[in-house]
Write a protein that holds these residues in place. Sequence first.
Motif, PDB file in Angstrom:
ATOM      1  N   CYS A 272      44.268  46.083  43.201  1.00  0.00           N
ATOM      2  CA  CYS A 272      44.729  45.196  42.112  1.00  0.00           C
ATOM      3  C   CYS A 272      43.544  44.693  41.282  1.00  0.00           C
ATOM      4  N   TYR A 273      42.444  44.395  41.956  1.00  0.00           N
ATOM      5  CA  TYR A 273      41.220  43.960  41.269  1.00  0.00           C
ATOM      6  C   TYR A 273      40.751  45.050  40.306  1.00  0.00           C
TER       7      TYR A 273
ATOM      8  N   ILE B 274      48.060  41.439  40.189  1.00  0.00           N
ATOM      9  CA  ILE B 274      48.598  41.445  41.544  1.00  0.00           C
ATOM     10  C   ILE B 274      49.957  42.140  41.635  1.00  0.00           C
TER      11      ILE B 274
ATOM     12  N   LYS C 247      54.457  36.571  45.579  1.00  0.00           N
ATOM     13  CA  LYS C 247      53.078  36.351  45.123  1.00  0.00           C
ATOM     14  C   LYS C 247      52.586  34.939  45.402  1.00  0.00           C
TER      15      LYS C 247
ATOM     16  N   PHE D 134      44.234  37.236  47.189  1.00  0.00           N
ATOM     17  CA  PHE D 134      43.628  37.969  46.077  1.00  0.00           C
ATOM     18  C   PHE D 134      42.412  37.218  45.532  1.00  0.00           C
ATOM     19  N   GLU D 135      42.507  35.916  45.409  1.00  0.00           N
ATOM     20  CA  GLU D 135      41.392  35.130  44.856  1.00  0.00           C
ATOM     21  C   GLU D 135      40.143  35.227  45.732  1.00  0.00           C
TER      22      GLU D 135
ATOM     23  N   SER E 118      44.598  44.438  47.674  1.00  0.00           N
ATOM     24  CA  SER E 118      44.087  43.444  46.717  1.00  0.00           C
ATOM     25  C   SER E 118      42.908  44.010  45.924  1.00  0.00           C
TER      26      SER E 118
ATOM     27  N   PHE F 196      50.294  45.282  43.758  1.00  0.00           N
ATOM     28  CA  PHE F 196      50.033  45.189  45.198  1.00  0.00           C
ATOM     29  C   PHE F 196      50.847  46.182  46.014  1.00  0.00           C
TER      30      PHE F 196
ATOM     31  N   LYS G 125      38.799  38.749  45.285  1.00  0.00           N
ATOM     32  CA  LYS G 125      38.150  38.814  43.963  1.00  0.00           C
ATOM     33  C   LYS G 125      36.738  38.243  44.034  1.00  0.00           C
TER      34      LYS G 125
ATOM     35  N   CYS H 229      49.930  35.380  48.697  1.00  0.00           N
ATOM     36  CA  CYS H 229      49.288  36.630  48.275  1.00  0.00           C
ATOM     37  C   CYS H 229      48.222  36.340  47.212  1.00  0.00           C
TER      38      CYS H 229
END
Length: 195
Positions: free
Chosen positions: A157-158, A164, A111, A125-126, A154, A167, A129, A121
Amino acid sequence: MNLYFVRHGETEKNKSKCYYGSLDVELTKEGILQAEKARELLKDVSFNKVYVSEKKRSVNTAEILLKNKQYKLITDMRINERDFGEFEGKGHEELKQLYPKEWKAWCEDWKNASPPEGESCIQVFERVKSFMDDILKLEDDNILIVTHGGVIRSVYCYILGGNIDYFWNFGSNNGDISIIKYEYGNLYIDSITHV
């Protein structure tokens, strides 16, 4: 609101099982066929907006999906695939040999660890997002988003509260169509279709 996420068609790098995200590669014949199959499944949908990553594999897939239709493609770097830095274009065995320390750190903390000159990762993701937060502010009925497997995971996951850890609990094959619905403040996966 209906969000139609489509993963780009197959590339030679997909076939070679190496890590790649920032490399800009073409679709294979199979990748073109996957995009054509997805086009058939989406032929009756009228899109308000179409978003694509900066990579030509996504742009080419979108062009095939929208053949003979007039849409402006909105490029957004936040839906680019993960940048694997110095790991780009290399497979497991090669990475173990060339970057033993970095490979070990990456395997132990998938991660947060980043390949040299690449993204973690969490960093991917950020940015995904941020993209999703902006998309959910729109008031459109149907949005097409042509992107990459890591981005789509991702997004899942959101949807699952930003965790996360989920994933690796989803697959995302080349050409797959994922329909995400946003209704009455609720975001959910409506369907995942393999082409």
